[in-house]
Write an enzyme that holds these catalytic residues in place. Structure first.
Site, PDB file in Angstrom:
ATOM      1  CG  HIS A   1      -3.717   9.058  -0.590  1.00  0.00           C
ATOM      2  ND1 HIS A   1      -4.438   9.964   0.175  1.00  0.00           N
ATOM      3  CD2 HIS A   1      -4.437   7.901  -0.564  1.00  0.00           C
ATOM      4  CE1 HIS A   1      -5.521   9.377   0.649  1.00  0.00           C
ATOM      5  NE2 HIS A   1      -5.548   8.127   0.215  1.00  0.00           N
TER       6      HIS A   1
ATOM      7  CG  HIS B   1      -1.802   1.108   1.397  1.00  0.00           C
ATOM      8  ND1 HIS B   1      -1.644   2.084   2.350  1.00  0.00           N
ATOM      9  CD2 HIS B   1      -2.928   1.426   0.711  1.00  0.00           C
ATOM     10  CE1 HIS B   1      -2.631   2.950   2.258  1.00  0.00           C
ATOM     11  NE2 HIS B   1      -3.422   2.590   1.276  1.00  0.00           N
TER      12      HIS B   1
HETATM   13  O1  G3P Z   1      -6.747   1.442  -2.600  1.00  0.00           O
HETATM   14  C1  G3P Z   1      -6.957   0.754  -1.413  1.00  0.00           C
HETATM   15  C2  G3P Z   1      -6.718   1.727  -0.351  1.00  0.00           C
HETATM   16  O2  G3P Z   1      -5.477   2.274  -0.649  1.00  0.00           O
HETATM   17  C3  G3P Z   1      -7.754   2.786  -0.370  1.00  0.00           C
HETATM   18  O3  G3P Z   1      -7.437   3.749   0.502  1.00  0.00           O
HETATM   19  O4  G3P Z   1      -7.146   6.132   0.727  1.00  0.00           O
HETATM   20  O5  G3P Z   1      -5.212   4.616   1.050  1.00  0.00           O
HETATM   21  O6  G3P Z   1      -6.105   5.026  -1.216  1.00  0.00           O
HETATM   22  P1  G3P Z   1      -6.419   4.918   0.226  1.00  0.00           P
HETATM   23 CA    CA Z   2      -5.147   3.409  -2.692  1.00  0.00          CA
END
Ligand code: G3P
Ligand code: CA
Length: 331
Positions: free
Chosen positions: A73, A31
């Protein structure tokens, strides 16, 4: 001048710890890279995640003013870069600096730092990378650079790590007059990602974004993200999942959709069971060793809940190394 940290050195160091993916039937998605250790969405964080044995590298995507997909992000640059110091006077009326107001050339001048809360200046995750190492300068990566990095490492290692890009704020970008989905597909195609068997998964929160990708003719694997807010409740039904299965190949739910805060399965684990019954893969987000939900005694316990009690197919994690280690221990 852009001073780059030794990306390949980082990757090489990380390789000393890896072998092959932990288990063939659970997917480890890095992530924002190995964001538990290095500033999110940098090539360094991606290389480290690769070295830690992740199956996929996840870049979130935003667009520059000249239409280049970059790994970021937020719509704004304030929480993760030095934009305010480097480009004074470029904020909008709300005091924030939007990525889409900057060219790629300008974006490349920014120094990326560990995420801070712009209101307080405090680290969001205090135990992570300290922003005090000023001799090291990270910068924002483009989607193309991310693909290039993964392709190069796959070549060098013989592995087949995938990329899992997320199209962020699709409708907002459309309001700014750009076709984000087309731009992303074009770059993926440049790197040979065009078909269902190619090792890329495109994700989005907005169903319209995934539908637009299908409208453009893509056969890539698509994942519908399911947030924790009320907007997504409609996907928590059989009819809702039927609709998702018509255009997507999987779901990426918030882990709050799987377990209540006391650890009770949400709706008797309805989402995982019914999604998988429709052939949808299930990749919940976001597993963080330094931000555990109340029901988990440890990071391993969290993974045990999500991957084995609930039966998810994989996880988005800030800590790929710990996830790989846990999966090896379960073999
Ligand atoms: O894409 C899965 C997860 O990353 C969604 O949350 O806000 O970290 O992009 P975010
Ligand atoms: Ca994400």
């Amino acid at each position: 001048m852009t001073t780059r940290p030794p990306i390949l050195l980082l990757a090489c160091l990380a390789f000393t710890a890896i072998a092959l993916p932990a288990t063939p039937d659970k997917t480890v998605i890095a992530h924002r890279g190995a964001s538990g250790y290095l500033p999110e969405h940098t090539l360094e964080a991606y290389a480290m995640a690769y070295g830690q044995g992740a199956d996929f590298i996840e870049p979130d995507l935003m667009l520059t003013s000249d239409g280049v997909p970059i790994a970021l992000h937020d719509r704004t640059l304030d929480a993760t870069t030095d934009v305010a110091e480097r480009f004074p006077g470029r904020a909008r009326d709300d005091g924030k600096h939007y990525a889409i107001d900057f060219t790629l050339e300008e974006i490349e001048q920014l120094a990326v730092k560990e995420r801070i809360d712009p209101e307080t200046g405090e680290h969001v995750f205090p135990a992570r990378w300290p922003n005090t190492h000023e001799a090291i300068r990270f910068r924002i990566a483009t989607l193309a650079e991310t693909l290039e990095l993964v392709r190069g490492l796959n070549h060098a290692t013989g592995r087949d790590v995938g990329v899992y890009p997320e199209i962020k704020s699709s409708s907002w970008h459309r309001e700014q007059g750009v076709d984000f989905e087309r731009a992303v597909l074009e770059i993926l195609a440049d790197y040979g990602y065009t078909g269902a068997d190619d090792n890329v998964i495109v994700q989005a929160f907005e169903p319209e974004s995934l539908l637009r990708l299908r409208e453009l003719g893509t056969e890539l694997t698509l994942v519908q993200l399911i947030g924790g807010g009320r907007n997504y409740d409609r996907m928590m039904t059989g009819e809702g999942l039927d609709r998702v299965a018509a255009y997507a190949d999987g779901i990426g739910p918030s882990m709050t959709r799987i377990f209540e805060s006391d650890g009770t399965p949400v709706k008797d684990n309805f989402l995982v069971r019914e999604a998988q019954a429709r052939g949808l893969i299930v990749h919940p987000y976001t597993m963080r060793a330094d931000r555990l939900p109340g029901y988990a005694d440890s990071y391993d316990d969290l993974l045990e809940h999500i991957l084995f009690q609930a039966g998810a197919d994989g996880v988005f994690t800030d800590h790929p190394d710990l996830t790989v280690r846990f999966l090896k221990s379960r073999q």
